[in-house]
Every structure is written in C-alpha cells, then in structure tokens.
Enzyme design. Structure first.
Site, PDB file in Angstrom:
ATOM      1  N   HIS A 141      68.315  39.596  35.231  1.00  0.00           N
ATOM      2  CA  HIS A 141      69.204  38.775  36.074  1.00  0.00           C
ATOM      3  C   HIS A 141      70.568  39.445  36.218  1.00  0.00           C
ATOM      4  CE1 HIS A 141      66.634  35.408  34.288  1.00  0.00           C
ATOM      5  NE2 HIS A 141      66.497  35.216  35.592  1.00  0.00           N
ATOM      6  N   MET A 201      66.805  30.449  37.348  1.00  0.00           N
ATOM      7  CA  MET A 201      66.468  29.237  36.595  1.00  0.00           C
ATOM      8  C   MET A 201      67.060  29.338  35.191  1.00  0.00           C
ATOM      9  SD  MET A 201      62.842  27.903  37.967  1.00  0.00           S
ATOM     10  CE  MET A 201      61.775  28.958  37.025  1.00  0.00           C
ATOM     11  N   GLY A 218      64.708  39.754  42.120  1.00  0.00           N
ATOM     12  CA  GLY A 218      64.075  40.826  41.351  1.00  0.00           C
ATOM     13  C   GLY A 218      62.713  41.192  41.937  1.00  0.00           C
ATOM     14  N   GLN A 275      58.562  23.707  41.600  1.00  0.00           N
ATOM     15  CA  GLN A 275      57.748  24.927  41.625  1.00  0.00           C
ATOM     16  C   GLN A 275      56.843  25.058  40.401  1.00  0.00           C
ATOM     17  OE1 GLN A 275      61.498  27.398  41.703  1.00  0.00           O
ATOM     18  NE2 GLN A 275      60.264  28.814  40.513  1.00  0.00           N
TER      19      GLN A 275
HETATM   20  O1  PAF Z   1      62.860  33.435  40.431  1.00  0.00           O
HETATM   21  C1  PAF Z   1      63.315  32.341  40.029  1.00  0.00           C
HETATM   22  O2  PAF Z   1      63.949  32.231  38.980  1.00  0.00           O
HETATM   23  C2  PAF Z   1      63.067  31.082  40.858  1.00  0.00           C
HETATM   24  O3  PAF Z   1      61.806  31.108  41.443  1.00  0.00           O
HETATM   25  C3  PAF Z   1      64.158  30.828  41.921  1.00  0.00           C
HETATM   26  C4  PAF Z   1      64.188  31.919  42.963  1.00  0.00           C
HETATM   27  C5  PAF Z   1      65.509  30.724  41.243  1.00  0.00           C
HETATM   28  C6  PAF Z   1      63.883  29.504  42.639  1.00  0.00           C
HETATM   29  O4  PAF Z   1      63.885  28.438  41.759  1.00  0.00           O
END
Ligand code: PAF
Length: 286
Positions: A37, A30, A147, A61
């Site tokens: 990351h 995100m 992660g 989400q």
């Molecule tokens: O972990 C995240 O950043 C988010 O939940 C993901 C996996 C990119 C889904 O939007």
C-alpha cells in the site's frame, strides 16, 4: 494530516482543492496497511499535489462465508503509516455513512468479471466497483492508484472508468514482495509459520510457468499441470484456480502466443491468497 469521516466534508475538501488548482491522487484501501500500500501512496505523493487515502473495509465485496468480520484492522497503526509517507487526507467513513439503509444502486462490470476470482467469489467485483465508484464520487481524484497483485480488480476498474467516462487516470503499481518472494497482502497475517512456508508455492509456481515458457513450452495445459503439481506438493494447499489467460479480456488461452497472464488463487490452510505474473515466450525456438 486530516482525518475525515463524513462524505460531505470529503466532497467539500476535494472541491476546494480542485478549485484552487490542486491535483488529487487517491489510494483506496481496506486498511491493515503494508509496504505494498505504501508504494502506491509514495507514487501518488511524488506525482501530484495532494494524496488522499481511504480506509474502509467494504462489507459488500465479501461473500456470506468470507472473512469480513475477521479481516485484520489497525486504524491507529494505519494512520501513522499514511502520515509517514506524507498523506494529506485519510477518508475513513463508517459503513452506515457509505451504505444508508435505503441505498439501492450497484455498479456492475460485465465480461471481465466473469473469470478468475469472479467465478469463485460471486458478487465480489460488484461490491468492489460499487464502492470504488462511490469513493471516486466522494474523493473526486485526478488519478487513482491500485496494486497489480489484484490484477483482475485493476482490469475491472480500468474497464469501469472507461465505460462510464469517469475521466480518472488509473495507475497500476507492480506487486511488492517479501524478501522470499511472497506477495504482500493483509491476509498474510492469517498464516501460521508452517502455512507461511507453504505459501511460497504461489511465487514458485509463477516462476515455473515463466521458465517453461522461456524454454519454449507453448501449451498452456502442460504449463498449468506442472504448476498444479508443484503447488500440491506443498502442505496445507488447495487450488482454487490456476489460469493462463489474455491479459486484457482475461479469457483462457490455449497457447502462449504473446503476453499471457498467469493468475492463481490458492488456499493455504484457511487463507485464500492470490498472485499473478505476465509471461511470454522468449527467444526463437522455431
Ligand atoms: O483492493 C482493495 O483493498 C479493495 O478491493 C478496494 C479497492 C479498497 C475496494 O474496497
């Protein structure tokens, strides 16, 4: 590095890569990228031919009272970081491209979403599994990398990929931490200096659980109580959950008899942070 915003273009690219025998690694994010990351991306880059990273703050989400609007964003900085680790493609669609007005389908994983963050963030994992399924259908990766800090998310995605025979290898990468132990998270940016100091209680509580189990404490209620006491001695903290559970089903366990997941979600000021650790009873105390 290519930046793609349209689904059809991304699918064409992936088809082209696959038909020329290339393997695709995928890191969904995100954005507001940090070292955690970048570790996922480095793993992808060294493992297969092509690294695709998605940057999409997924509205479905986030709950109605959560931080979707405030969620930190830095597209320019993110693109530089992906380029520095050798990313090949960034897929960054607009919300309207991902969710056209007549979109009606959700992907729902059952039992493993009914614990931990699934209880305090109703609907959160439905949003995650739905968007990750869409991203998998768009990017068509061979492997996808997540992660371990988001332990439950990883468990839910593994279950989904297995149940829906998606044929994608799911890789979990250990949590990357700041030098003082705080797990890296985009949400750490919300913490003021006093809250940042208090946030160390997450890692300290996990280490305490590990130490107690090592010293022979098997009773999870006792461990949980000690963790909660430690956390609440830190200012600005509010406990969402502290759970000791089975690392696969995520069901609570009463006793440390094998590997046990210790997971917690703590509000520090207005920022909700999560962390986890696998512990087991070491040594022979019989
Ligand atoms: O972990 C995240 O950043 C988010 O939940 C993901 C996996 C990119 C889904 O939007």
């Amino acid at each position: 590095m290519k930046i793609i915003k349209k689904i059809l273009e991304m699918q064409d690219q992936s088809d082209h890569l696959r038909s020329s025998g290339k393997k695709i690694a995928f890191v969904p994010t995100m954005g507001f990228l940090h070292e955690g990351h970048l570790e996922l991306m480095r793993y992808g880059k060294k493992t297969v031919d092509t690294l695709v990273v998605s940057i999409f703050v997924n509205p479905t989400q986030f709950g109605p009272n959560e931080d979707f609007d405030a969620y930190p964003r830095d597209m320019e900085g993110d693109l530089l970081k992906v380029e520095q680790v050798g990313g090949d493609i960034v897929f960054s669609p607009e919300a309207g491209e991902m969710y056209p007005a007549d979109s009606q389908t959700k992907v729902v994983v059952d039992k493993v979403t009914k614990h931990l963050c699934g209880l305090s963030r109703p609907g959160h994992f439905d949003g995650v599994t739905s968007v990750v399924s869409k991203l998998f259908n768009i990017v068509k990766p061979h492997i996808a990398i997540f992660g371990e800090k988001d332990y439950q998310q990883l468990a839910v995605i593994r279950r989904m990929v297995m149940d829906l025979n998606m044929g994608i290898e799911i890789v979990g990468i250990p949590t990357v931490r700041e030098s003082d132990g705080l797990a890296m998270s985009s949400r750490n940016a919300y913490l003021n200096p006093q809250e940042r100091a208090s946030a160390l209680c997450l890692k300290k509580a996990l280490d305490l659980a590990d130490r107690l189990a090592n010293e022979g404490e098997k009773n999870t209620r006792t461990i949980k109580r000690s963790m909660e006491e430690l956390i609440l001695r830190h200012p600005f903290t509010e406990i969402d959950y502290v759970q000791l559970c089975d690392p696969v089903s995520l069901e609570d366990v009463e006793s440390i008899d094998g590997e046990t997941l210790v997971a917690l979600a703590i509000k520090v000021g207005r920022t909700r942070l999560i962390d986890n650790k696998i512990i087991s009873m070491k040594g022979d105390f019989s």
